[in-house]
Scaffold this active site. Structure first.
Site, PDB file in Angstrom:
ATOM      1  N   ASP A 207       0.788  -1.252   0.000  1.00  0.00           N
ATOM      2  CA  ASP A 207       0.000   0.000   0.000  1.00  0.00           C
ATOM      3  C   ASP A 207       0.816   1.296   0.000  1.00  0.00           C
ATOM      4  OD1 ASP A 207      -1.878  -1.995   0.299  1.00  0.00           O
ATOM      5  OD2 ASP A 207      -2.872  -1.128   2.033  1.00  0.00           O
TER       6      ASP A 207
ATOM      7  N   LYS B  13      -7.190  -4.799  -2.991  1.00  0.00           N
ATOM      8  CA  LYS B  13      -7.924  -5.325  -1.833  1.00  0.00           C
ATOM      9  C   LYS B  13      -8.879  -4.276  -1.283  1.00  0.00           C
ATOM     10  CE  LYS B  13      -4.125  -4.056   1.212  1.00  0.00           C
ATOM     11  NZ  LYS B  13      -4.849  -3.082   2.046  1.00  0.00           N
TER      12      LYS B  13
ATOM     13  N   CYS C 268      -1.978  -2.639   7.617  1.00  0.00           N
ATOM     14  CA  CYS C 268      -1.882  -3.562   6.480  1.00  0.00           C
ATOM     15  C   CYS C 268      -0.590  -4.371   6.452  1.00  0.00           C
ATOM     16  CB  CYS C 268      -2.130  -2.805   5.180  1.00  0.00           C
ATOM     17  SG  CYS C 268      -3.848  -2.241   5.082  1.00  0.00           S
TER      18      CYS C 268
HETATM   19  C1  VGL Z   1      -4.620   0.893   5.653  1.00  0.00           C
HETATM   20  C2  VGL Z   1      -6.077   1.975   7.047  1.00  0.00           C
HETATM   21  C3  VGL Z   1      -7.081   1.836   6.124  1.00  0.00           C
HETATM   22  C4  VGL Z   1      -3.215   0.399   5.400  1.00  0.00           C
HETATM   23  C5  VGL Z   1      -5.611   0.744   4.712  1.00  0.00           C
HETATM   24  O1  VGL Z   1      -2.796   0.323   4.239  1.00  0.00           O
HETATM   25  O2  VGL Z   1      -2.529   0.085   6.393  1.00  0.00           O
HETATM   26  N1  VGL Z   1      -4.861   1.497   6.815  1.00  0.00           N
HETATM   27  N2  VGL Z   1      -6.838   1.221   4.961  1.00  0.00           N
END
Ligand code: VGL
Ligand code: ZN
Length: 217
Positions: free
Chosen positions: A12, A115, A159
Site C-alpha cells: 500500500d 484489496k 496492512c
Molecule cells: C490501511 C487503514 C485503512 C493500510 C488501509 O494500508 O494500512 N490502513 N486502509
C-alpha cells in the site's frame, strides 16, 4: 513451500497514505525521502532476482471503513459491524482516484493485488478480506514458486501487520523490514512489531540485516 523463491510484498505505498502526496490518511514520516528509499530498495531486490508484488488498497466510494459513510461518526472512531470491530478512516484510496495510485515505479511489480473492493468488508491483509475471501495473492505467489517473503510498506500497524501475519498463517517464511515501514501511531506500531514477532515473523531494521541471499547495503 518455505523453501521456495524469495518474493517481496510492497504494501500500500499509495498517495493517500503519504505526506509527500498530502494524503488524507498520510502516516507520519512518509515523505518523498521515504518513497525514494522504498523504490530504491525494491529496485535492488528486483535486480537481485526477487519476485516483486505490490498491494493496493482499492475502495468503492461507499466503503464501510469511511467515517463519512456512518452518520454522526468521526475519523479514527471504532464501531462494531457484523460482530467485527471496524476502525473508521478518512475516505482514502477510492478506486480510480489519483490518491489510490501507487507512488513507487509500477514497472517494478510483477503483479499488483488490489484489496478492499467490496463495500461491506475491509481488507488490511493482502491475502484475504475480513470475510475470508482471498485476494489472489497466495495463488500468484504459489504460481511464481515463492515460499519466503520480505514485507514492507504502509501501515506497519494495519496492512503490513495483517499481511505479514497472514503470510505466516498461509505457510510462508516472513521477514518484515521495519525501516521501510511507516505506522499510523507509535504505540500501535510497537505493539504490531511485537505481535508479528510472536507469530513467527522475523522483524529486521534494514534489508542488510535480513537473512536473505543478497548483498544489499
Ligand atoms: C490501511 C487503514 C485503512 C493500510 C488501509 O494500508 O494500512 N490502513 N486502509
Ligand atoms: Zn483502506
Amino acid at each position: 513451500m518455505e523453501e521456495g523463491r524469495w518474493g517481496v510484498i510492497v504494501v500500500d505505498v499509495q498517495g493517500d497514505f503519504t505526506t509527500c502526496k498530502g494524503g488524507p490518511l498520510a502516516v507520519p514520516d512518509s515523505d518523498e525521502e521515504y518513497v525514494v528509499e522504498v523504490e530504491k530498495a525494491t529496485r535492488r531486490l528486483k535486480e537481485g532476482g526477487f519476485v516483486i508484488i505490490g498491494t493496493q488498497d482499492w475502495h468503492p466510494a461507499d466503503h464501510v471503513s469511511f467515517f463519512s459513510n456512518h452518520q454522526g461518526m468521526k475519523p479514527y472512531e471504532t464501531i462494531s459491524i457484523g460482530g467485527r470491530m471496524q476502525t473508521l478512516w478518512p475516505p482514502h484510496c477510492i478506486q480510480g482516484s489519483p490518491g489510490a495510485d501507487i507512488v513507487v515505479d509500477k514497472a517494478l511489480f510483477d503483479a499488483v493485488i488490489r484489496k478492499g473492493l467490496h463495500k461491506d468488508f475491509d481488507s488490511y491483509s493482502g491475502f484475504e478480506d475480513d470475510r475470508g475471501v482471498k485476494t489472489g495473492l497466495d495463488e500468484v505467489l504459489r504460481e511464481l514458486g515463492v515460499g519466503r517473503i520480505l514485507v514492507f510498506g504502509i501501515a506497519t500497524d494495519y496492512c503490513v501487520r495483517a499481511t505479514a501475519i497472514h503470510g505466516i498463517d498461509y505457510g510462508y517464511r516472513v521477514v518484515v523490514v521495519e525501516g521501510l515501514c511507516r505506522g499510523v501511531a507509535p504505540d500501535t506500531t510497537e505493539a504490531a512489531l511485537r505481535e508479528m514477532e510472536e507469530r513467527g515473523v522475523v522483524v529486521v531494521r534494514e534489508i542488510k540485516n535480513a537473512p536473505i541471499p543478497l548483498e544489499v547495503s
